[in-house]
Scaffold this motif. Structure first.
Motif, PDB file in Angstrom:
ATOM      1  N   ILE A 153      -8.178   5.145  16.939  1.00 57.81           N
ATOM      2  CA  ILE A 153      -9.182   5.520  17.941  1.00 57.81           C
ATOM      3  C   ILE A 153      -9.082   7.008  18.267  1.00 57.81           C
ATOM      4  O   ILE A 153     -10.093   7.711  18.355  1.00 57.81           O
ATOM      5  CB  ILE A 153      -9.022   4.658  19.204  1.00 57.81           C
ATOM      6  N   ASP A 154      -7.849   7.501  18.414  1.00 55.46           N
ATOM      7  CA  ASP A 154      -7.655   8.908  18.766  1.00 55.46           C
ATOM      8  C   ASP A 154      -8.022   9.843  17.618  1.00 55.46           C
ATOM      9  O   ASP A 154      -8.447  10.984  17.854  1.00 55.46           O
ATOM     10  CB  ASP A 154      -6.212   9.156  19.201  1.00 55.46           C
ATOM     11  N   TRP A 155      -7.845   9.380  16.372  1.00 54.55           N
ATOM     12  CA  TRP A 155      -8.139  10.223  15.220  1.00 54.55           C
ATOM     13  C   TRP A 155      -9.598  10.148  14.786  1.00 54.55           C
ATOM     14  O   TRP A 155     -10.152  11.117  14.282  1.00 54.55           O
ATOM     15  CB  TRP A 155      -7.263   9.821  14.040  1.00 54.55           C
ATOM     16  N   THR A 156     -10.211   8.979  14.979  1.00 57.35           N
ATOM     17  CA  THR A 156     -11.518   8.736  14.361  1.00 57.35           C
ATOM     18  C   THR A 156     -12.646   8.542  15.363  1.00 57.35           C
ATOM     19  O   THR A 156     -13.725   9.108  15.202  1.00 57.35           O
ATOM     20  CB  THR A 156     -11.447   7.484  13.443  1.00 57.35           C
ATOM     21  N   ILE A 157     -12.429   7.747  16.408  1.00 54.88           N
ATOM     22  CA  ILE A 157     -13.508   7.425  17.346  1.00 54.88           C
ATOM     23  C   ILE A 157     -13.655   8.491  18.426  1.00 54.88           C
ATOM     24  O   ILE A 157     -14.743   9.046  18.629  1.00 54.88           O
ATOM     25  CB  ILE A 157     -13.273   6.048  17.997  1.00 54.88           C
ATOM     26  N   ARG A 158     -12.566   8.771  19.135  1.00 53.68           N
ATOM     27  CA  ARG A 158     -12.655   9.696  20.278  1.00 53.68           C
ATOM     28  C   ARG A 158     -13.205  11.074  19.887  1.00 53.68           C
ATOM     29  O   ARG A 158     -14.098  11.593  20.568  1.00 53.68           O
ATOM     30  CB  ARG A 158     -11.282   9.838  20.944  1.00 53.68           C
ATOM     31  N   PRO A 159     -12.718  11.702  18.799  1.00 57.53           N
ATOM     32  CA  PRO A 159     -13.238  13.028  18.461  1.00 57.53           C
ATOM     33  C   PRO A 159     -14.711  13.019  18.065  1.00 57.53           C
ATOM     34  O   PRO A 159     -15.365  14.071  18.094  1.00 57.53           O
ATOM     35  CB  PRO A 159     -12.364  13.468  17.274  1.00 57.53           C
ATOM     36  N   PRO A 162       0.819  -1.215   0.000  1.00 56.58           N
ATOM     37  CA  PRO A 162       0.000   0.000   0.000  1.00 56.58           C
ATOM     38  C   PRO A 162       0.850   1.261   0.000  1.00 56.58           C
ATOM     39  O   PRO A 162       1.979   1.266   0.502  1.00 56.58           O
ATOM     40  CB  PRO A 162      -0.801  -0.124   1.286  1.00 56.58           C
ATOM     41  N   ASP A 163       0.334   2.299  -0.569  1.00 56.82           N
ATOM     42  CA  ASP A 163       0.985   3.600  -0.571  1.00 56.82           C
ATOM     43  C   ASP A 163       0.569   4.349   0.686  1.00 56.82           C
ATOM     44  O   ASP A 163      -0.602   4.725   0.825  1.00 56.82           O
ATOM     45  CB  ASP A 163       0.570   4.386  -1.815  1.00 56.82           C
ATOM     46  N   PRO A 164       1.487   4.581   1.638  1.00 56.32           N
ATOM     47  CA  PRO A 164       1.106   5.266   2.886  1.00 56.32           C
ATOM     48  C   PRO A 164       0.470   6.624   2.619  1.00 56.32           C
ATOM     49  O   PRO A 164      -0.417   7.059   3.349  1.00 56.32           O
ATOM     50  CB  PRO A 164       2.436   5.403   3.636  1.00 56.32           C
ATOM     51  N   ASN A 165       0.931   7.312   1.574  1.00 57.81           N
ATOM     52  CA  ASN A 165       0.381   8.630   1.282  1.00 57.81           C
ATOM     53  C   ASN A 165      -1.043   8.553   0.748  1.00 57.81           C
ATOM     54  O   ASN A 165      -1.769   9.556   0.723  1.00 57.81           O
ATOM     55  CB  ASN A 165       1.272   9.355   0.271  1.00 57.81           C
ATOM     56  N   GLY A 166      -1.445   7.344   0.283  1.00 54.28           N
ATOM     57  CA  GLY A 166      -2.789   7.187  -0.246  1.00 54.28           C
ATOM     58  C   GLY A 166      -3.780   6.667   0.769  1.00 54.28           C
ATOM     59  O   GLY A 166      -4.936   6.445   0.447  1.00 54.28           O
ATOM     60  N   SER A 167      -3.323   6.461   2.000  1.00 57.70           N
ATOM     61  CA  SER A 167      -4.204   5.935   3.036  1.00 57.70           C
ATOM     62  C   SER A 167      -5.327   6.915   3.346  1.00 57.70           C
ATOM     63  O   SER A 167      -5.078   8.105   3.572  1.00 57.70           O
ATOM     64  CB  SER A 167      -3.412   5.656   4.313  1.00 57.70           C
ATOM     65  N   PRO A 168      -6.586   6.435   3.371  1.00 59.05           N
ATOM     66  CA  PRO A 168      -7.683   7.336   3.721  1.00 59.05           C
ATOM     67  C   PRO A 168      -7.572   7.876   5.134  1.00 59.05           C
ATOM     68  O   PRO A 168      -8.094   8.945   5.443  1.00 59.05           O
ATOM     69  CB  PRO A 168      -8.930   6.457   3.556  1.00 59.05           C
ATOM     70  N   PHE A 169      -6.857   7.142   6.004  1.00 57.94           N
ATOM     71  CA  PHE A 169      -6.745   7.558   7.389  1.00 57.94           C
ATOM     72  C   PHE A 169      -5.771   8.722   7.573  1.00 57.94           C
ATOM     73  O   PHE A 169      -5.610   9.235   8.669  1.00 57.94           O
ATOM     74  CB  PHE A 169      -6.328   6.380   8.264  1.00 57.94           C
ATOM     75  N   ARG A 170      -5.104   9.127   6.499  1.00 60.95           N
ATOM     76  CA  ARG A 170      -4.154  10.234   6.588  1.00 60.95           C
ATOM     77  C   ARG A 170      -4.652  11.478   5.847  1.00 60.95           C
ATOM     78  O   ARG A 170      -3.901  12.435   5.666  1.00 60.95           O
ATOM     79  CB  ARG A 170      -2.789   9.796   6.048  1.00 60.95           C
ATOM     80  N   LYS A 171      -5.912  11.445   5.404  1.00 59.93           N
ATOM     81  CA  LYS A 171      -6.498  12.581   4.704  1.00 59.93           C
ATOM     82  C   LYS A 171      -7.489  13.274   5.628  1.00 59.93           C
ATOM     83  O   LYS A 171      -8.459  12.669   6.087  1.00 59.93           O
ATOM     84  CB  LYS A 171      -7.204  12.110   3.431  1.00 59.93           C
ATOM     85  N   GLN A 172      -7.240  14.544   5.898  1.00 60.81           N
ATOM     86  CA  GLN A 172      -8.052  15.256   6.877  1.00 60.81           C
ATOM     87  C   GLN A 172      -9.529  15.336   6.477  1.00 60.81           C
ATOM     88  O   GLN A 172     -10.413  15.203   7.324  1.00 60.81           O
ATOM     89  CB  GLN A 172      -7.494  16.671   7.088  1.00 60.81           C
ATOM     90  N   ASP A 173      -9.799  15.529   5.185  1.00 58.90           N
ATOM     91  CA  ASP A 173     -11.201  15.623   4.774  1.00 58.90           C
ATOM     92  C   ASP A 173     -11.915  14.294   4.950  1.00 58.90           C
ATOM     93  O   ASP A 173     -13.090  14.241   5.326  1.00 58.90           O
ATOM     94  CB  ASP A 173     -11.309  16.099   3.323  1.00 58.90           C
ATOM     95  N   VAL A 174     -11.194  13.187   4.697  1.00 58.89           N
ATOM     96  CA  VAL A 174     -11.776  11.860   4.879  1.00 58.89           C
ATOM     97  C   VAL A 174     -12.015  11.582   6.360  1.00 58.89           C
ATOM     98  O   VAL A 174     -13.069  11.081   6.762  1.00 58.89           O
ATOM     99  CB  VAL A 174     -10.873  10.776   4.258  1.00 58.89           C
ATOM    100  N   LEU A 175     -11.037  11.908   7.194  1.00 57.75           N
ATOM    101  CA  LEU A 175     -11.182  11.706   8.633  1.00 57.75           C
ATOM    102  C   LEU A 175     -12.383  12.471   9.174  1.00 57.75           C
ATOM    103  O   LEU A 175     -13.140  11.974  10.012  1.00 57.75           O
ATOM    104  CB  LEU A 175      -9.912  12.145   9.363  1.00 57.75           C
ATOM    105  N   LYS A 176     -12.574  13.686   8.682  1.00 60.28           N
ATOM    106  CA  LYS A 176     -13.689  14.503   9.146  1.00 60.28           C
ATOM    107  C   LYS A 176     -15.016  13.828   8.825  1.00 60.28           C
ATOM    108  O   LYS A 176     -15.937  13.798   9.648  1.00 60.28           O
ATOM    109  CB  LYS A 176     -13.622  15.885   8.494  1.00 60.28           C
ATOM    110  N   ARG A 177     -15.134  13.238   7.624  1.00 62.13           N
ATOM    111  CA  ARG A 177     -16.378  12.584   7.243  1.00 62.13           C
ATOM    112  C   ARG A 177     -16.564  11.260   7.980  1.00 62.13           C
ATOM    113  O   ARG A 177     -17.686  10.856   8.318  1.00 62.13           O
ATOM    114  CB  ARG A 177     -16.407  12.371   5.724  1.00 62.13           C
ATOM    115  N   MET A 178     -15.461  10.571   8.261  1.00 60.19           N
ATOM    116  CA  MET A 178     -15.556   9.343   9.038  1.00 60.19           C
ATOM    117  C   MET A 178     -16.026   9.639  10.459  1.00 60.19           C
ATOM    118  O   MET A 178     -16.864   8.926  11.014  1.00 60.19           O
ATOM    119  CB  MET A 178     -14.199   8.629   9.050  1.00 60.19           C
ATOM    120  N   ARG A 179     -15.478  10.697  11.040  1.00 59.57           N
ATOM    121  CA  ARG A 179     -15.917  11.092  12.385  1.00 59.57           C
ATOM    122  C   ARG A 179     -17.391  11.458  12.396  1.00 59.57           C
ATOM    123  O   ARG A 179     -18.129  11.117  13.328  1.00 59.57           O
ATOM    124  CB  ARG A 179     -15.089  12.284  12.876  1.00 59.57           C
ATOM    125  N   ALA A 180     -17.819  12.163  11.356  1.00 61.90           N
ATOM    126  CA  ALA A 180     -19.233  12.563  11.277  1.00 61.90           C
ATOM    127  C   ALA A 180     -20.137  11.347  11.223  1.00 61.90           C
ATOM    128  O   ALA A 180     -21.228  11.333  11.810  1.00 61.90           O
ATOM    129  CB  ALA A 180     -19.447  13.446  10.048  1.00 61.90           C
TER     130      ALA A 180
END
Length: 327
Positions: A260-266, A207-225
């Protein structure tokens, strides 16, 4: 979802193999850095070499039914969940597991919704029990083995969680049991689906680490939502405020501390962010079975009577589920 009739978790079982891959062993072989594994909260991963996936699930199912005081003949509905391959020659994994369990007269079907499978199966079973008087006992099973994953079970550490082998089973009925289901709510965001193919944990290409969805702020925001919607709806259906004193803990899926700290807790209401309790440090991510395994851990270490527990599950695609139970 809140039903007009009481529905219960009568039993939950977790089957794990006797063997494991420890973080020390993985670090010694150069697969991971030990400090990284410790930071993500993983001491070892469950590893199974001598059992088929179906037999693992059937073992968990028989244990759960016995704990519930029921027999395989009592099962009206069986839903089997999985993420990875279920074995050569297995046409229908759900029917194979049901047969091995001895539940020969139930309606069996499979549900494959990535890591959120077990949670979605519970919601599906509750709907069936609440609307069909002929269905009084539902059996949920999950099982996966990850020995053949090309990237190895320890990768990636921070973008979710290393993979552990195991099986779970949950028995649901309207008859009183140790955990009353107060509500369950799911939420999805299919606009996130294109972000996941490039991060296939079972793919042949690194996998390309730079392509990980977990490292994209806009994706993280929608996952948290997505998680926030599920949690808010479940609390509302359970008639609970986030600061209710009776909420004992929040149990997230068996993913790394970073996830958990990036996606669940917030995504949690502020009063609940410090109530996260993590299991899974000695199992690894159990495919679709994290939420059901959390139920098994909850029954082994019961919360105070009348207290509430929130269980949060997520799955690639993207979806999230929150289950609220009362001891």
């Amino acid at each position: 979802m809140r039903t007009d009739i009481p529905l219960y978790i009568n039993a939950a079982a977790l089957w794990l193999p006797q063997t494991a891959s420890t973080a020390e062993e993985a670090a010694a072989s150069g697969v991971i850095r030990l400090r990284a594994a410790e930071a993500e909260g993983f001491a070892q991963l469950a590893v199974c070499h001598d059992r088929t996936v179906s037999s693992m699930a059937a073992e968990a199912a028989r244990t759960a039914l016995e704990d519930a005081g029921l027999t395989p003949d009592d099962v009206d509905l069986h839903i089997h969940c999985w993420v990875y391959e279920q074995g050569e020659g297995v046409w229908s994994p759900a029917h194979r597991v049901a047969r091995l369990t001895g539940a020969h007269h139930c309606m069996a079907f499979g549900l494959q919704q990535q890591s959120n499978s077990g949670a979605t199966a519970i919601e599906t079973a509750l709907t069936k029990i609440a609307t069909d008087p002929r269905t009084t006992t539902a059996l949920i099973t999950t099982a996966d083995k990850f020995n053949e994953v090309p990237q190895g079970r320890w990768s990636p550490l921070s973008d979710g969680g290393p993979l552990g082998d195991g099986a779970t089973a949950v028995v649901l009925t309207p008859s009183p049991g140790p955990l009353l289901i107060e509500s369950i709510a799911g939420h999805g965001d299919t606009s996130l689906e294109p972000d996941f193919p490039g991060r296939d944990p079972f793919g042949l290409q690194p996998p390309d680490p730079n392509g990980s969805p977990f490292r994209k702020q806009d994706v993280l925001k929608r996952m948290r939502a997505c998680v926030k919607h599920a949690v808010d709806d479940a609390l509302d259906d359970a008639h609970l405020s986030p600061d209710a004193p009776g909420i004992d803990s929040v149990l997230p899926c068996f993913l790394g501390q970073t996830f958990i700290d990036w996606t669940i807790r917030p995504a949690l209401p502020a009063p609940l962010q410090d109530k996260i309790r993590r299991y899974g440090s000695h199992t690894g991510h159990l495919g679709g079975g994290d939420l059901t395994a959390n139920l098994a851990f909850t029954l082994k270490q019961p919360p105070p009577p009348e207290s509430h527990t929130l269980l949060v599950s997520v799955g690639a695609g993207y979806c999230a589920t929150c289950l609220v139970v009362r001891a």
